[in-house]
Design a protein around this motif. Structure first.
Motif, PDB file in Angstrom:
ATOM      1  N   VAL A  95       0.867  -1.109   0.379  1.00 23.91           N
ATOM      2  CA  VAL A  95       0.047   0.592   0.355  1.00 23.91           C
ATOM      3  C   VAL A  95       1.140   1.113  -0.146  1.00 23.91           C
ATOM      4  O   VAL A  95       0.523   2.106  -1.065  1.00 23.91           O
ATOM      5  N   PHE A  96       1.573   0.411   0.976  1.00 27.72           N
ATOM      6  CA  PHE A  96       2.564   2.237   0.571  1.00 27.72           C
ATOM      7  C   PHE A  96       3.633   2.328  -0.772  1.00 27.72           C
ATOM      8  O   PHE A  96       3.931   3.688  -1.364  1.00 27.72           O
ATOM      9  N   TYR A  98       2.199   1.655  -3.221  1.00 34.20           N
ATOM     10  CA  TYR A  98       0.986   2.354  -4.386  1.00 34.20           C
ATOM     11  C   TYR A  98       0.904   3.931  -4.192  1.00 34.20           C
ATOM     12  O   TYR A  98       1.261   4.474  -4.967  1.00 34.20           O
ATOM     13  N   PHE A  99       0.795   4.543  -2.861  1.00 34.70           N
ATOM     14  CA  PHE A  99       0.559   5.637  -2.598  1.00 34.70           C
ATOM     15  C   PHE A  99       2.280   6.084  -3.250  1.00 34.70           C
ATOM     16  O   PHE A  99       2.104   7.428  -3.314  1.00 34.70           O
ATOM     17  N   TYR A 100       3.178   6.045  -2.938  1.00 40.57           N
ATOM     18  CA  TYR A 100       4.552   6.656  -3.416  1.00 40.57           C
ATOM     19  C   TYR A 100       4.779   6.614  -5.336  1.00 40.57           C
ATOM     20  O   TYR A 100       5.044   7.292  -5.027  1.00 40.57           O
ATOM     21  N   GLN A 104       1.319  10.667  -3.461  1.00 39.54           N
ATOM     22  CA  GLN A 104       0.180  11.323  -2.487  1.00 39.54           C
ATOM     23  C   GLN A 104       0.689  11.143  -0.998  1.00 39.54           C
ATOM     24  O   GLN A 104       0.759  10.910  -0.420  1.00 39.54           O
ATOM     25  N   LYS A 105       1.334  11.854  -1.719  1.00 43.20           N
ATOM     26  CA  LYS A 105       2.175  12.856   0.243  1.00 43.20           C
ATOM     27  C   LYS A 105       1.521  12.161   1.301  1.00 43.20           C
ATOM     28  O   LYS A 105       1.646  12.031   2.280  1.00 43.20           O
ATOM     29  N   GLN A 106       0.242  12.775   1.404  1.00 43.43           N
ATOM     30  CA  GLN A 106      -0.658  13.051   2.902  1.00 43.43           C
ATOM     31  C   GLN A 106      -1.063  11.249   3.517  1.00 43.43           C
ATOM     32  O   GLN A 106      -0.649  10.937   4.217  1.00 43.43           O
ATOM     33  N   ASN A 107      -1.448  10.481   2.388  1.00 46.51           N
ATOM     34  CA  ASN A 107      -1.660   8.796   2.504  1.00 46.51           C
ATOM     35  C   ASN A 107      -0.115   8.142   2.713  1.00 46.51           C
ATOM     36  O   ASN A 107      -0.025   6.878   3.120  1.00 46.51           O
ATOM     37  N   ILE A 108       1.581   8.320   2.112  1.00 47.28           N
ATOM     38  CA  ILE A 108       2.378   7.817   2.644  1.00 47.28           C
ATOM     39  C   ILE A 108       2.639   8.489   4.184  1.00 47.28           C
ATOM     40  O   ILE A 108       3.317   7.282   4.489  1.00 47.28           O
ATOM     41  N   PHE A 110       0.683   9.133   6.156  1.00 38.99           N
ATOM     42  CA  PHE A 110      -0.556   8.307   7.328  1.00 38.99           C
ATOM     43  C   PHE A 110      -0.184   6.522   7.020  1.00 38.99           C
ATOM     44  O   PHE A 110       0.378   6.267   8.238  1.00 38.99           O
ATOM     45  N   VAL A 111       0.377   6.450   5.870  1.00 38.97           N
ATOM     46  CA  VAL A 111       0.806   5.052   5.841  1.00 38.97           C
ATOM     47  C   VAL A 111       2.123   4.248   6.621  1.00 38.97           C
ATOM     48  O   VAL A 111       2.053   3.533   7.720  1.00 38.97           O
TER      49      VAL A 111
END
Length: 157
Positions: A95-96, A98-100, A104-108, A110-111
């Motif tokens: 998941v990390f 995918y966001f990386y 998507q900085k905010q999701n990076i 958070f995860v």
């Protein structure tokens, strides 16, 4: 050894017979089977700090974690079913990644914080285990990578 044992002055065994005689091991050490090689490779990965290398590393770590989780569903071995190393090689890394990849900085962030918390719990649990020093290079590398990525994400906000 039984031929040398005596009970009441009499030999314990009248005759001995060798059933198996082990051959000497022909082990030759390999550079690929060394903790120092592992540390060197992990250090190089940390120092290079390229996006494609980070994506590849965390993808492999996430896939290993996914394998640990899935094999626990069908295996009857207790060692595999309750494998706490899934906290180190965590499927959340996928998941990390995918966001990386999507940047998507905010999701990076958070995860990444969730993975860091799981990693801290893992360290507390494993600190008194025998193989702590074997997985320590991975733990240190994960902390460095995740902290670097979380801090880089926070700088953009």
């Amino acid at each position: 050894m039984l031929k040398d044992v005596k009970v009441d002055g009499k030999p314990f065994a009248s005759e001995t017979k060798t059933l198996f005689e082990a051959k000497p091991s022909s082990y030759t050490p390999s550079i690929f089977n060394s903790i120092y090689t592992l540390i060197l490779v992990l250090l190089l990965v940390v120092l290079v700090n390229k996006k494609w290398l980070n994506l590849f590393y965390f993808s492999v770590i996430g896939l290993v974690g996914l394998f640990f989780c899935l094999v626990g569903f069908y295996s009857f071995h207790e060692e595999v079913r309750w494998n706490y190393n899934v906290a180190l090689f965590n499927p959340l890394y996928l998941v990390f990644v995918y966001f990386y990849f999507k940047n998507q900085k905010q999701n990076i962030i958070f995860v990444g914080k969730i993975i860091l918390a799981i990693l801290l719990i893992y360290v507390v649990y494993i600190v008194n285990k025998v193989h702590f020093y074997i997985v320590l290079p991975f733990v240190i590398m994960h902390f460095i990578f995740l902290a670097r990525m979380i801090l880089a994400g926070k700088k953009h906000y």
